[in-house]
Design a protein around this motif. Structure first.
Motif, PDB file in Angstrom:
ATOM      1  N   ARG A 598      22.933 -11.251  63.771  1.00 31.56           N
ATOM      2  CA  ARG A 598      21.500 -10.845  64.120  1.00 31.56           C
ATOM      3  C   ARG A 598      20.840 -10.835  62.559  1.00 31.56           C
ATOM      4  O   ARG A 598      20.772 -10.139  61.786  1.00 31.56           O
ATOM      5  N   LEU A 599      19.861 -12.044  62.657  1.00 33.58           N
ATOM      6  CA  LEU A 599      18.974 -12.153  61.240  1.00 33.58           C
ATOM      7  C   LEU A 599      17.679 -11.767  61.495  1.00 33.58           C
ATOM      8  O   LEU A 599      16.938 -12.436  62.186  1.00 33.58           O
ATOM      9  N   ASP A 600      17.326 -10.622  61.197  1.00 36.73           N
ATOM     10  CA  ASP A 600      16.027 -10.255  61.059  1.00 36.73           C
ATOM     11  C   ASP A 600      15.075 -10.333  60.081  1.00 36.73           C
ATOM     12  O   ASP A 600      15.410  -9.721  58.892  1.00 36.73           O
ATOM     13  N   LEU A 601      14.154 -11.394  60.106  1.00 38.53           N
ATOM     14  CA  LEU A 601      13.315 -11.913  58.717  1.00 38.53           C
ATOM     15  C   LEU A 601      11.850 -11.358  59.247  1.00 38.53           C
ATOM     16  O   LEU A 601      11.059 -11.749  58.804  1.00 38.53           O
ATOM     17  N   TYR A 640      17.748 -14.220  66.446  1.00 35.83           N
ATOM     18  CA  TYR A 640      16.730 -14.603  65.366  1.00 35.83           C
ATOM     19  C   TYR A 640      15.358 -13.922  65.207  1.00 35.83           C
ATOM     20  O   TYR A 640      14.570 -14.392  66.183  1.00 35.83           O
ATOM     21  N   PHE A 641      15.073 -13.299  64.179  1.00 37.37           N
ATOM     22  CA  PHE A 641      13.628 -12.832  64.087  1.00 37.37           C
ATOM     23  C   PHE A 641      13.018 -13.637  62.897  1.00 37.37           C
ATOM     24  O   PHE A 641      13.355 -13.543  61.699  1.00 37.37           O
ATOM     25  N   ARG A 651       4.591 -14.950  64.103  1.00 33.75           N
ATOM     26  CA  ARG A 651       5.805 -14.959  63.924  1.00 33.75           C
ATOM     27  C   ARG A 651       6.538 -15.995  64.580  1.00 33.75           C
ATOM     28  O   ARG A 651       6.706 -16.004  65.763  1.00 33.75           O
ATOM     29  N   GLY A 652       6.845 -17.265  63.872  1.00 36.26           N
ATOM     30  CA  GLY A 652       7.160 -18.288  64.621  1.00 36.26           C
ATOM     31  C   GLY A 652       8.135 -19.139  63.707  1.00 36.26           C
ATOM     32  O   GLY A 652       8.216 -18.958  62.377  1.00 36.26           O
ATOM     33  N   MET A 653       8.997 -20.136  64.364  1.00 37.75           N
ATOM     34  CA  MET A 653       9.910 -20.903  63.769  1.00 37.75           C
ATOM     35  C   MET A 653       9.244 -22.075  63.024  1.00 37.75           C
ATOM     36  O   MET A 653       8.187 -22.825  63.663  1.00 37.75           O
ATOM     37  N   GLY A 674      10.150 -14.490  68.703  1.00 41.04           N
ATOM     38  CA  GLY A 674       9.147 -15.151  68.027  1.00 41.04           C
ATOM     39  C   GLY A 674       8.653 -16.368  68.847  1.00 41.04           C
ATOM     40  O   GLY A 674       8.884 -16.598  70.116  1.00 41.04           O
ATOM     41  N   THR A 675       7.808 -17.174  68.275  1.00 38.06           N
ATOM     42  CA  THR A 675       7.345 -18.558  68.868  1.00 38.06           C
ATOM     43  C   THR A 675       7.859 -19.676  68.175  1.00 38.06           C
ATOM     44  O   THR A 675       8.383 -19.685  67.210  1.00 38.06           O
ATOM     45  N   ALA A 676       7.524 -20.772  68.754  1.00 39.93           N
ATOM     46  CA  ALA A 676       8.013 -22.246  68.194  1.00 39.93           C
ATOM     47  C   ALA A 676       7.086 -23.464  69.015  1.00 39.93           C
ATOM     48  O   ALA A 676       6.761 -23.154  70.107  1.00 39.93           O
ATOM     49  N   TYR A 677       7.005 -24.364  68.358  1.00 40.50           N
ATOM     50  CA  TYR A 677       6.273 -25.529  69.003  1.00 40.50           C
ATOM     51  C   TYR A 677       7.473 -26.170  69.898  1.00 40.50           C
ATOM     52  O   TYR A 677       8.432 -26.291  69.660  1.00 40.50           O
TER      53      TYR A 677
END
Length: 730
Positions: A598-601, A640-641, A651-653, A674-677
């Motif tokens: 769990r990686l919370d950024l 993943y955050f 908040r996106g990749m 989060g979000t991503a394209y």
């Protein structure tokens, strides 16, 4: 004993049976389950039944059906249960008949794929159906929604515990129509509170009345959890007063809005629930500078309305924040804080009115001084207190008095926060009086030293299994792990703050000689092995490296470490660029059993769009934190955050993050909060074993997919279709 259902499925399953292993395996040393579909005995030419051979081997099919069903019912792992259901028809029927929990991850547009064999499921979770943020009731008309409700009721007729994502009152109404006998409901909503127009036949036009239909249509409802359901604090009391809420035994109102409940609102809720309420969790307003804050009179009246309370968690709205306030770590700031609106005399009256209290959490934002007499009263009135979570209480222990008296009642969980006068002697007295403590948590206790902590855990070394230490200035990571030497072989869950000494990162960059010297120094404190540690939680400030924790042997030799949680907090905008090429995830590759990360950024704040001159945007920081994740050989699950830009609520990749995660070839589950394209997200199809992926914008306010420039509902459907067409290796 480990039993592998079939060589086609990975992962052993623990079964509590005393049968001899040599009786369950064949000549080749593997469990022969495919003979279960054959006859137990073979008929001879004379028509008599006799053994196939003189020493016929025993298989699991020889166990009576009732015992075998009980064994399968004890299997907790979902994949092992799925494997058991594929052995034969008899096992399939037993597994389905004993399955009690199920989490649906299907799409609301594919109801024809709804499973129909789980008629015994009692706990159902449909809060994460795809696309995230929708429900299975999402439809173009009220008729389709009602038809969906009927299908769900037929597929899962025994459900009494439901978790569902509810966007408006229509969803809540259809939930009540599907299962009128519900006993437990957990509502989830991260999107904004609807202001009107709940749909045809719904109650969403009046957001304050969203819960009325649920309470009136489900008369057996005893457990209502709104901790992840965003609404306003003033919406709850009118709904509980209007609906039949007297049967509620558990009410969870933590973190449903940024503001806490005022005294009048909390009293209205307690009066509506009445004497049957046994567990109350609420976010409250204790600040004495505000009007109608919680005071002694309010708490005493709550106890009068609900005298059977066993669990009481009241948390100040300023103490429930995810991020850490640097000013609150300053002793000068803490000493100048105002006194709380709750007094010791009021707490004594509260505890005397709640004789059944077992679990107490009072996290205040201001100090309660000389509080030892209050907890002496708690020890006298409540003989079975086993959990205490306290914040901003001073003078908790004086010798064997105060909170130490609660140890005689069997105290097993103790968490103390912002206790500025808690000394080593007081901590030792508490440990001596409470030898059964298994969970110890300390946060912002500036007077606790490594020697005092070591003495405390030495007293509790036979029972202590979980330790959480945060924001204690005298306990750097090196000193803290040294102090925990007496319980290294028994700890199962550990949380530490990665606060390095000034020279530690320089030593880590110096090479192997310094690491060997550090190893020799740590040998003086005993064995380095953490034999039972299976969950490790870490906090670290932004732009700092995490690699010294492992490379300098501060923690190593964890053969059972399976879960790793890392949280990064800080403003990356204060740094021109990362100080090194990578954060240090590669250093955790030495743990062979590590399977979940769990990686919370989310609290690592940066520039999402364009950074000013001399700074780097979030893509550079995301590459810094994720570099080396592909080196974790056993990683199967990733939560993943991504880092965020709170100025634009984004908040996106980014491209580097997606590219690095796509190199984790053993990954099976990926949840991106989060979000991503869409064109970037398609890169994840390169992961050969990946079978469960979802974007979850579980932060407030959650962006609406239909107005977002990133992944929309149709984008998620296209990705899932391609993932299904690609197939899965197992």
């Amino acid at each position: 004993m480990e039993i592998d259902f079939c060589s086609r499925w990975d992962g052993p399953m623990q079964i509590g049976t005393r049968a001899r292993e040599e009786d369950l395996v064949g000549d080749g040393g593997e469990l022969d389950l495919w003979t279960l579909s054959n006859n137990k005995r073979q008929k001879t030419t004379h028509g008599e039944e006799e053994d196939h051979e003189q020493g016929r081997r025993t298989v699991l099919h020889d166990i009576p059906g009732s015992i075998l069903a009980a064994i399968i019912a004890l299997v907790p792992d979902t994949r092992s249960r799925n494997a058991a259901s594929l052995v034969c028809k008899e096992w399939h029927a037993m597994e389905r008949a004993t399955r009690r929990r199920l989490c649906l991850r299907g799409s609301s547009a594919q109801l024809h794929m709804l499973p129909t064999t789980f008629h015994a499921v009692r706990h159902l979770d449909v809060s994460n159906v795809s696309p995230w943020g929708t429900t299975l009731y999402a439809a173009h008309s009220a008729v389709c929604g009602q038809l969906t409700a009927r299908w769900l009721n037929r597929a899962f007729p025994s459900v009494v515990d439901l978790t569902v994502y509810a966007r408006d009152g229509t969803d809540i109404q259809l939930v009540a129509a599907s299962w009128p006998d519900l006993e437990t409901v957990r509502l989830v909503r991260w999107h904004q509170r609807p202001t009107g127009g709940g749909g045809d036949g719904g109650d969403g036009g009046d957001a304050a009345m969203e819960l009325r239909g649920l309470l009136s249509s489900c008369p057996r409802l005893t457990h209502l959890d709104l901790s992840r359901f965003y609404c306003w604090a003033e919406d709850i009391a009118p709904a509980l007063q209007a609906g039949p809420s007297a049967n509620l035994r558990v009410l969870n109102l933590l973190k449903l809005s940024p503001e806490g409940f005022k005294a009048a609102e909390l009293l209205a809720i307690a009066a509506a629930c009445g004497i049957n309420l046994e567990e109350l969790y609420a976010l409250c307003e204790f600040d004495p500078r505000f009007l109608d804050c919680l005071s002694d009179e309010c708490l005493i009246q709550v106890a009068d309305y609900c005298p059977r309370l066993r669990v009481l968690h009241l948390v100040d709205s300023t103490q429930f924040s995810a991020s850490r306030d640097p000013a609150s770590d300053d002793p000068v700031f803490s000493a100048a804080a105002l006194d709380a609106s709750v007094t010791v005399r009021g707490l004594e009256s509260l505890f005397q009115a709640l004789p059944l209290l077992e679990d107490l959490a009072l996290l205040l934002g201001h100090k309660v001084r000389d509080s030892a007499p209050a907890f002496e009263a708690l020890a006298k009135s409540s003989k079975s207190v086993h959990a205490l979570h306290l914040g901003h209480f001073q003078g908790l222990c004086s010798g064997s008095n105060g909170i130490a008296r609660c140890g005689a009642a069997g105290l097993r969980t103790l968490q103390l926060r912002s206790c500025d006068d808690l000394t080593d002697a007081a901590l030792g007295a508490i440990a001596s009086a409470s030898p059964q403590i298994s969970w110890l948590g300390l946060r912002r206790c500036p007077l606790v030293t490594p020697a005092g902590l070591s003495s405390c855990v030495s007293i509790l070394r036979r029972t202590l299994t979980r330790v959480e230490i945060e924001c204690c200035p005298t306990l750097s990571t090196r000193n803290l792990l040294r102090a925990l030497a007496p319980v290294r072989s028994t700890l199962q869950h550990l949380h530490v703050d990665c606060v390095w000494d000034q020279d530690l990162e320089e030593e880590e960059q110096g090479g192997a000689e310094q690491a060997q010297e550090q190893d020799q120094v740590l040998d003086l404190f005993g064995n380095l092995a953490w034999k039972k540690l299976h969950h490790l939680s870490l906090w670290i400030s932004a732009a700092h490296l995490i690699s010294p924790l492992v490379q300098m042997n501060l923690i190593s030799h964890c053969p059972l470490l399976r879960e790793l949680s890392i949280r990064v907090e800080g403003d990356c905008r204060l740094f021109a660029k990362p100080q090194a090429r990578e954060f240090g995830l590669r250093s955790f590759a030495r743990f062979p059993s590590l399977a979940s990360l769990r990686l919370d950024l989310s609290e690592a704040v940066g520039y999402a769009l364009s950074a000013p001159g001399g700074n780097r945007d979030l893509s550079i920081w995301e590459r810094f934190y994720l570099q080396g994740i592909q080196s974790l050989p056993g990683l199967q699950e990733l939560d993943y955050f991504p880092p965020s830009d709170k100025d634009v609520n984004y908040r996106g990749m980014t491209l580097p993050g997606v590219g690095l995660i796509s190199q984790c070839h053993g990954l099976r589950k990926l949840f991106v909060h989060g979000t991503a394209y869409e064109h970037l997200f398609m890169m994840l199809l390169k992961i050969y074993n990946l079978r469960d992926v979802q974007l979850r914008a579980d932060y407030f306010p959650a962006p609406d997919m239909e107005t977002s420039t990133e992944m929309r509902a149709e984008s998620c459907k296209r990705f899932e279709t391609l993932l299904e067409k690609r197939g899965f290796p197992d």
